[in-house]
Design a protein around this motif. Structure first.
Motif, PDB file in Angstrom:
ATOM      1  N   MET A  40       5.310 -21.687   7.029  1.00 12.90           N
ATOM      2  CA  MET A  40       6.408 -22.031   6.370  1.00 12.90           C
ATOM      3  C   MET A  40       6.977 -21.345   5.282  1.00 12.90           C
ATOM      4  O   MET A  40       6.179 -21.413   4.358  1.00 12.90           O
ATOM      5  N   ARG A  41       8.171 -20.896   5.157  1.00 15.89           N
ATOM      6  CA  ARG A  41       8.665 -20.081   4.046  1.00 15.89           C
ATOM      7  C   ARG A  41       9.002 -21.193   3.031  1.00 15.89           C
ATOM      8  O   ARG A  41       9.615 -22.353   3.165  1.00 15.89           O
ATOM      9  N   VAL A  42       8.834 -20.852   1.809  1.00 14.82           N
ATOM     10  CA  VAL A  42       9.213 -21.720   0.504  1.00 14.82           C
ATOM     11  C   VAL A  42      10.379 -20.869  -0.215  1.00 14.82           C
ATOM     12  O   VAL A  42      10.210 -19.942  -0.770  1.00 14.82           O
ATOM     13  N   LEU A  92      12.577 -25.802 -12.927  1.00 19.94           N
ATOM     14  CA  LEU A  92      12.063 -25.311 -11.728  1.00 19.94           C
ATOM     15  C   LEU A  92      12.032 -26.326 -10.575  1.00 19.94           C
ATOM     16  O   LEU A  92      11.515 -27.303 -10.636  1.00 19.94           O
ATOM     17  N   LEU A  93      12.461 -26.065  -9.439  1.00 11.29           N
ATOM     18  CA  LEU A  93      12.358 -26.667  -8.079  1.00 11.29           C
ATOM     19  C   LEU A  93      12.220 -25.885  -7.029  1.00 11.29           C
ATOM     20  O   LEU A  93      12.656 -24.603  -6.853  1.00 11.29           O
ATOM     21  N   VAL A  94      11.499 -26.290  -5.853  1.00 13.90           N
ATOM     22  CA  VAL A  94      11.175 -25.632  -4.724  1.00 13.90           C
ATOM     23  C   VAL A  94      11.893 -26.656  -3.401  1.00 13.90           C
ATOM     24  O   VAL A  94      12.072 -27.768  -3.686  1.00 13.90           O
ATOM     25  N   ALA A  95      11.759 -25.977  -2.471  1.00 16.35           N
ATOM     26  CA  ALA A  95      12.500 -26.409  -1.135  1.00 16.35           C
ATOM     27  C   ALA A  95      11.780 -25.622   0.083  1.00 16.35           C
ATOM     28  O   ALA A  95      11.781 -24.302  -0.355  1.00 16.35           O
ATOM     29  N   ALA A  96      11.838 -26.033   1.413  1.00 15.64           N
ATOM     30  CA  ALA A  96      11.382 -25.400   2.294  1.00 15.64           C
ATOM     31  C   ALA A  96      12.759 -24.267   2.721  1.00 15.64           C
ATOM     32  O   ALA A  96      13.893 -24.709   2.534  1.00 15.64           O
ATOM     33  N   ALA A  97      12.177 -23.256   2.809  1.00 15.63           N
ATOM     34  CA  ALA A  97      13.617 -22.278   2.954  1.00 15.63           C
ATOM     35  C   ALA A  97      14.055 -21.978   4.590  1.00 15.63           C
ATOM     36  O   ALA A  97      15.115 -21.307   4.794  1.00 15.63           O
ATOM     37  N   GLY A  98      13.157 -22.658   5.536  1.00 22.85           N
ATOM     38  CA  GLY A  98      13.834 -22.358   6.929  1.00 22.85           C
ATOM     39  C   GLY A  98      15.198 -23.067   7.048  1.00 22.85           C
ATOM     40  O   GLY A  98      16.081 -22.387   7.709  1.00 22.85           O
ATOM     41  N   GLY A 147      26.898 -24.901 -14.746  1.00 22.83           N
ATOM     42  CA  GLY A 147      26.884 -24.525 -15.947  1.00 22.83           C
ATOM     43  C   GLY A 147      25.742 -23.934 -16.347  1.00 22.83           C
ATOM     44  O   GLY A 147      25.201 -23.776 -17.446  1.00 22.83           O
ATOM     45  N   ALA A 148      24.755 -23.520 -15.328  1.00 19.68           N
ATOM     46  CA  ALA A 148      23.514 -22.753 -15.760  1.00 19.68           C
ATOM     47  C   ALA A 148      23.388 -21.256 -14.771  1.00 19.68           C
ATOM     48  O   ALA A 148      23.897 -21.307 -14.146  1.00 19.68           O
ATOM     49  N   GLU A 149      22.438 -20.694 -15.132  1.00 18.31           N
ATOM     50  CA  GLU A 149      21.807 -19.550 -14.623  1.00 18.31           C
ATOM     51  C   GLU A 149      20.608 -19.562 -14.068  1.00 18.31           C
ATOM     52  O   GLU A 149      19.655 -20.312 -14.481  1.00 18.31           O
ATOM     53  N   CYS A 150      20.405 -18.994 -13.020  1.00 16.96           N
ATOM     54  CA  CYS A 150      19.082 -19.322 -12.113  1.00 16.96           C
ATOM     55  C   CYS A 150      18.436 -17.805 -11.669  1.00 16.96           C
ATOM     56  O   CYS A 150      19.434 -16.976 -11.285  1.00 16.96           O
ATOM     57  N   GLN A 151      17.603 -17.843 -11.084  1.00 20.25           N
ATOM     58  CA  GLN A 151      17.065 -16.757 -10.255  1.00 20.25           C
ATOM     59  C   GLN A 151      16.225 -17.384  -8.980  1.00 20.25           C
ATOM     60  O   GLN A 151      15.890 -18.455  -9.069  1.00 20.25           O
ATOM     61  N   ILE A 152      16.250 -16.731  -7.794  1.00 20.93           N
ATOM     62  CA  ILE A 152      15.808 -17.184  -6.499  1.00 20.93           C
ATOM     63  C   ILE A 152      14.835 -16.474  -6.087  1.00 20.93           C
ATOM     64  O   ILE A 152      14.879 -15.376  -6.159  1.00 20.93           O
ATOM     65  N   GLY A 153      13.748 -16.923  -5.758  1.00 20.50           N
ATOM     66  CA  GLY A 153      12.403 -16.541  -5.012  1.00 20.50           C
ATOM     67  C   GLY A 153      12.210 -16.806  -3.645  1.00 20.50           C
ATOM     68  O   GLY A 153      12.098 -18.392  -3.676  1.00 20.50           O
ATOM     69  N   VAL A 154      11.870 -16.186  -2.718  1.00 19.69           N
ATOM     70  CA  VAL A 154      11.366 -16.489  -1.360  1.00 19.69           C
ATOM     71  C   VAL A 154       9.937 -15.980  -1.334  1.00 19.69           C
ATOM     72  O   VAL A 154       9.811 -14.893  -1.261  1.00 19.69           O
ATOM     73  N   ALA A 155       8.922 -16.639  -0.589  1.00 21.67           N
ATOM     74  CA  ALA A 155       7.978 -16.032  -0.197  1.00 21.67           C
ATOM     75  C   ALA A 155       7.346 -17.244   0.811  1.00 21.67           C
ATOM     76  O   ALA A 155       7.767 -18.297   1.054  1.00 21.67           O
ATOM     77  N   GLY A 156       6.140 -17.002   1.333  1.00 20.79           N
ATOM     78  CA  GLY A 156       5.300 -17.548   2.237  1.00 20.79           C
ATOM     79  C   GLY A 156       4.502 -18.836   1.762  1.00 20.79           C
ATOM     80  O   GLY A 156       4.197 -19.590   2.474  1.00 20.79           O
ATOM     81  N   GLN A 157       4.195 -18.637   0.571  1.00 21.39           N
ATOM     82  CA  GLN A 157       3.458 -19.739  -0.270  1.00 21.39           C
ATOM     83  C   GLN A 157       4.220 -20.123  -1.504  1.00 21.39           C
ATOM     84  O   GLN A 157       4.896 -19.268  -2.172  1.00 21.39           O
TER      85      GLN A 157
END
Length: 517
Positions: free
Chosen positions: A1-3, A99-105, A129-139
């Protein structure tokens, strides 16, 4: 599952700017114990860095706005971002404010690809009103580190992405590590292990034997190994606790009190079941029937205090939210649901129970708050230094400041009082008397004027034993620093048990310098 991981850069500084109603471009520094722990891009451009003392940060950037660290403030303002994300991705989990995470599928299928989903999320966060960066990976851990780099790791290439990262990145994200992870990374760096790839190449048995349980978790993270979910089973329904608020709650202080009571009840049930909670769902139902839910994930099992903190932060964010998404009415029902649990055998708590590091961190936060109320000099900590007497070997420094060592402790110090040192340091005048009741002095030759027999003062009584005197004449060339000619003696008062005391003779008067226990 991708995150998929969403990381808001410098979030403590962003929240501090919002609380002070300052623009995001203003120089902001957030401090804890007089040290900078986060700063804005404008402050970094002026030379402010994490780890600097507050005064040095102000010297480098005189216009910087200094704010004290406040996790409740960070969580309250992050709720706006969490709501914006939840409108696009359901069931996102907060690791910490920022920082938050979710399933990417699901988002990838809905928006067409992972990159398009990331773009939509970044736009939604920017609208909040905020800036962010997104990352996607398998773990999950790899996705968080990818978010800090702002990249999407191709499927099956997590280990390749991690191999070149600095070993210090293992402790860079507090949402993935315990407080002792920085010590591990420092040790690995000194041993010449500088990258994730070098650490992952070590054998698992050697890592476990040399570095302990947390190092094994870090080793799995460095090798991008599939991390088992914290729970291998669904938690039983009876672990969920609920509080019906009568009357309904519409104030943050009342909500915090209710949350602490409910957290205590929850952890009693967890302890009885022999499990610990690593993912917690907080439900709030209003008197109109509307319900809000937020899931918090933690690197370590939650304690009763950390659970109460997260409930307070979440309710604060819901009750103080502005705009149409504000909580529709006071809270009538508050529910805590452990989403994932682990066996209590994996907690490895200290001998006397409770997380020792968490207790120390909580005590430090309390002392920092005292400093904020009374000033930096109000809280001082002892620092070991060099000297001949026990009082000379301890100096006091304000909490968070760099200790200034007057004398180096590991020097020979001839004439130093031998071990053991007194358990309690005192400074009370006393009278040392001989058998006839005459005062006992120290002569110019460093001897008693007569044999001591009795002590008068705070500790009074007949002497059962004495030793000394041991004269010291130091820094005679410096009239301002010289304490003059001094001498010390040890005495034992008669009785069961007799008090063992250390006396100091200075300026022609005896003082009680310490008590042995």
């Amino acid at each position: 599952m991708r995150v998929l991981a969403l990381w808001c850069m410098d979030w403590p500084a962003v929240a501090a700017a919002a609380a002070a109603e300052l623009p995001a471009t203003a120089p902001i520094a957030v401090t804890c114990a007089n040290r900078v722990i986060a700063c804005s891009a404008a402050a970094r451009a002026a030379g402010v860095r994490r780890g600097l003392r507050r005064r040095e940060a102000q010297a480098r950037c005189p216009s910087v706005h200094i704010a004290a660290a406040d996790l409740a403030r960070d969580a309250r303002f992050f709720e706006t971002v969490a709501v914006a994300v939840e409108d696009l991705i359901p069931r996102a989990e907060v690791l910490r404010p920022g920082l938050l995470v979710a399933a990417a599928g699901g988002p990838a299928r809905y928006f067409g690809s992972e990159s398009l989903a990331g773009e939509r999320l970044a736009d939604a966060v920017a609208a909040a009103g905020a800036e962010c960066q997104i990352g996607v990976a398998g773990q999950l851990a790899t996705a968080v580190l990818a978010a800090r780099a702002g990249v999407a790791v191709e499927p099956g290439r997590d280990a390749e992405f991690l191999a070149g990262l600095s070993i210090r990145e293992l402790a860079a994200e507090p949402g993935l590590s315990d407080p002792g992870r920085a010590d591990l990374t420092d040790l690995l760096w000194r041993m010449g292990i500088r990258t994730f790839g070098q650490f992952a190449a070590l054998g698992r048995a050697e890592v476990a034997t040399r570095f302990g349980a947390d190092a094994v978790i870090a080793h799995r993270m460095a090798g991008a190994e599939p991390m088992r979910p914290p729970a291998g089973r669904e938690p039983p329904a009876e672990l969920t606790v609920e509080l019906r608020c009568d009357p309904p709650i519409d104030r943050v202080d009342a909500a915090a009190f209710a949350g602490r009571s409910l957290a205590t009840t929850l952890h009693r049930g967890l302890e009885a079941a022999g499990v610990g909670c690593t993912r917690l769902a907080i439900h709030a139902v209003t008197d109109t029937g509307a319900e809000l839910v937020r899931v918090w994930r933690c690197a370590e099992p939650l304690t009763a205090d950390s659970t109460a903190d997260r409930v307070r932060w979440q309710l604060d964010g819901w009750l103080n939210r502005r705009g149409p998404d504000r909580l529709a009415g006071p809270v009538a029902v508050l529910r805590l649901e452990p989403v994932e649990v682990i066996s209590a055998a994996a907690l490895q708590l200290p001998l006397w129970g409770g997380a020792g590091d968490a207790d120390r961190a909580r005590a430090r936060r309390a002392l920092v708050r005292v400093q904020g109320l009374l000033g930096p000099e109000a809280v001082q900590i002892p620092v070991r230094c060099g000297g001949r007497g026990p009082s000379d070997q301890i100096a006091l420094a304000p909490l968070g400041d760099e200790p200034v060592i007057r004398n180096v402790a590991d020097q020979p110090w001839p004439g130093r009082l031998p071990e053991p040192a007194p358990a309690v340091l005192l400074d009370d005048p006393v009278d040392l008397l001989d058998g006839d009741g005459a005062a006992v002095h120290v002569t110019g030759r460093g001897l008693f004027s007569s044999a001591p027999a009795r002590l008068a003062g705070r500790y009074a009584g007949t002497l059962a034993w004495w030793a000394g005197p041991w004269p010291v004449d130091e820094r005679w060339w410096d009239p301002q620093a010289a304490p003059g000619r001094t001498a010390r003696a040890q005495v034992l008062l008669d009785g069961e048990p007799g008090a063992a005391l250390l006396l100091c003779y200075r300026r022609r008067r005896w003082y009680l310098e310490g008590s042995y226990e």
